[in-house]
Design an enzyme around this catalytic site. Sequence first.
Site, PDB file in Angstrom:
ATOM      1  N   GLN A 280      44.605 -77.100 -41.636  1.00 22.41           N
ATOM      2  CA  GLN A 280      44.493 -75.659 -41.850  1.00 22.41           C
ATOM      3  C   GLN A 280      45.866 -75.016 -41.739  1.00 22.41           C
ATOM      4  O   GLN A 280      46.541 -75.135 -40.723  1.00 22.41           O
ATOM      5  CB  GLN A 280      43.516 -75.032 -40.863  1.00 22.41           C
ATOM      6  CG  GLN A 280      43.802 -75.395 -39.420  1.00 22.41           C
ATOM      7  CD  GLN A 280      42.799 -74.818 -38.449  1.00 22.41           C
ATOM      8  OE1 GLN A 280      42.111 -75.548 -37.748  1.00 22.41           O
ATOM      9  NE2 GLN A 280      42.747 -73.506 -38.379  1.00 22.41           N
ATOM     10  N   GLY A 281      46.305 -74.347 -42.800  1.00 19.73           N
ATOM     11  CA  GLY A 281      47.626 -73.724 -42.798  1.00 19.73           C
ATOM     12  C   GLY A 281      47.521 -72.251 -42.459  1.00 19.73           C
ATOM     13  O   GLY A 281      47.424 -71.408 -43.353  1.00 19.73           O
TER      14      GLY A 281
ATOM     15  N   GLU B 278      35.351 -72.495 -34.971  1.00 21.55           N
ATOM     16  CA  GLU B 278      36.206 -73.409 -34.238  1.00 21.55           C
ATOM     17  C   GLU B 278      36.003 -73.246 -32.742  1.00 21.55           C
ATOM     18  O   GLU B 278      35.838 -74.218 -32.009  1.00 21.55           O
ATOM     19  CB  GLU B 278      37.668 -73.126 -34.607  1.00 21.55           C
ATOM     20  CG  GLU B 278      38.655 -74.073 -33.932  1.00 21.55           C
ATOM     21  CD  GLU B 278      40.107 -73.729 -34.258  1.00 21.55           C
ATOM     22  OE1 GLU B 278      40.396 -72.549 -34.516  1.00 21.55           O
ATOM     23  OE2 GLU B 278      40.932 -74.649 -34.248  1.00 21.55           O
TER      24      GLU B 278
END
Lengths: 373, 390
Positions: free
Chosen positions: B127-128, B245
């Site tokens: 994930q950027g 998350e």
Amino acid sequence: MHFDLSKPQKLLQESARTFFKRECPLTRVRELMETGNGFDETLWTHMVDQGWTGLMLPEKYEGLELSIVELAALAEEMGRACTPSPFLATTWASVLIAESENTPIQTKYLKAIAEGSCMATVALQDAESGWNPNLVATTLQPTDNGFKLTGEKWYVLDAATADVLLVVAKKRDQLAIALIPRNREGISIESTPSIDETRKFSQVKFNEVTVSSEDLIAVGGQADKALQRSMHVGTIAVCADLIGSMQWMLETTVEYAKTRKQFGVPIGSFQAVQHQCADMLLLLESSRSATYYAAWALSEDDPASERAVSMAKAYCSDSGREIGNRACQVLGGIGFTWEHDLQLYYKRAKGDELLFGDATFHREELAKQILND
Amino acid sequence: MDLKLTEEEQKFREDFRTWLKENLPKEPLTGRSEDDPNYWNQLRGWQKKLAEGGWAGVSWPDEFGGRGATPIEEALYLEELAVCDAPERAGVIGEGLVGPTIIAEGSQKQKEFFLPRILDGTDIWCQGFSEPDSGSDVASLSTKAVLDGEHYVVNGQKIWTSFAHMADWCLLLVRTDPNAPKHKGISCLLVDMKSEGLSVRPLRQMSGDAGFNEMFFSDVRVPATNLLGQLNEGWKITITALMNERANLGSGLYVGFKKTLNELIERSKTIRRNGSPATKDPINRQKIAQAYLELEILKLNSNRALSQITNNATPGPEGSILKLYWSEFNQRLVQSAMEILGEQAQLKDFDQGKWIYRYLRSRGNTIEAGTSEIQRNIIAQRVLGLPRSY
């Protein structure tokens, strides 16, 4: 898995919240604090009418036969309202009687307790025993037709209003519990005011008090077991009381942080204040998880319940004090005054921290179990 | 209140246990985790096996190859994996974060292409999000994407990207409208890591591993069809992804922390301090008991949140309490461990240096996945309703 109060349990809690708001607002709490015994007969009668003195007692004794989870739900509201009453003392004593397996005594007292005609308390701690019953030094000396009870009990809850005292004593090397009317000869009671004026402690002296063998409700292993179970129930009631206290302190602090302005903005917009509040919520909700779990484990006779009780009390004891400290800081000068109600909860939390053993005591209890030594 | 597992929950766990018994790799994986392609191939193999058994993406709906597990069942799944020391899942970011986001926001084509590849380990995701100048304030990110025909042209730099060096795809946040307020000009792109102009440089952590990276984008062309969700709606997608998350974390973690604590207890029985076992020392006993109870409460908090999500709704900001709790707990745990174990614990040869590793690694816990300060802001503002100040 359903990790929350059930609908009926929530209903009980909500009705208790309304009840205490109506029957014993904080103005009344302050009046009762100033009295010697903190007892409000009207309030108590109404609590009895709700069935709360028999909450966990069997139906055959006019009890509601509910579980310790319901007790926790109710006790939380007493903490939230900071209610002074002999409820904790009487509940502890009633569970001790109920666990004693002594039918004649149960028949005589449990219905009376449920119906409100009898108030009771437990006299456990000697001057130096702490919360460890094995260190009790108060003794039952055998005589020709019974025993003589001699010793000095401290931190006895609501002794002045109790009709009967359940005294924990040593009979030779065994533990024994004697049920004695408060006005029996040889008993003297002296009030020992403490930091939390919503709870009334006394020092009770027993000077060769006559005790018959019928007065002994449990001896030896049975006394150990009944005492332990009743202390577990009492401990959870105090944890729940702490949760109620913490809830009030958090809500009051957050409300204040939203409305109090400095530098032209609400102080609750400052991160230094926000972070105090966030930590308070974490401590409160973690205390709640620990307490509900312990209550459930006890109600299920789960083998892990003993650990669960010590975990809950250790965590709640520390959290109650910590939340009080932070509330006092965020409320600033006003929170430090006699006039602001924080002082009631701050002191209640400090008293509750010690009742049934503080965090250090329970961590050691836990350590013994974890380390198997 | 009923903390027992339901029959369905028990059956779910039993089924998975049975499957694990037969399918768990018999030998530990070989190679170093962070930079060995062979190690990663083994992880892909394990992921494939999970998928073939129907044990990948368990919380995804059936129609996308999952089994519609409730949050409680998903927690049981993670616990079982941790209990039997299963290899890590190559699909952990794909399954937990990217997949659910594609399911919620993706086009039909994106779903058909990406979802099966996440499940069977074909694609590893990263994930950027963070950038050198956009850490806690992610929404200030400046990596930009400009539409040029049928492609977005991406320029900029990302940092702290876990798995980037091994990943096939990246869920990338980019600025697509530099004139809009910062939260309203962000979009979400699905970027092939083999794209021309994209380079990755590993960063070594204080604990010694190289688990995360910097990513540099220089005129990287991304097909416009790889836009996830609506243009300039990327921030909302990010929030959903981050809440997933945080809500996920906690379940598998308990088992890992429990192992650390049990090892600490066993080790401290054999270590002598001041002439007797370390566990006889009253201060050490207090520390061990405190760690024990805090860990159990971590699990209780997590179960309570899972039960709430299962019975009510989607994960909310309460996940921040879990994140704050576990990260700070782990730091206290390993700090107590170092104190209880004493001077030897600083030696790299003592227990193969695992106490040193745990001690150092834990510093990252209160920074990764949102710092403790950010979690406290979220709790204060979104749970307690205190006014925002930034």
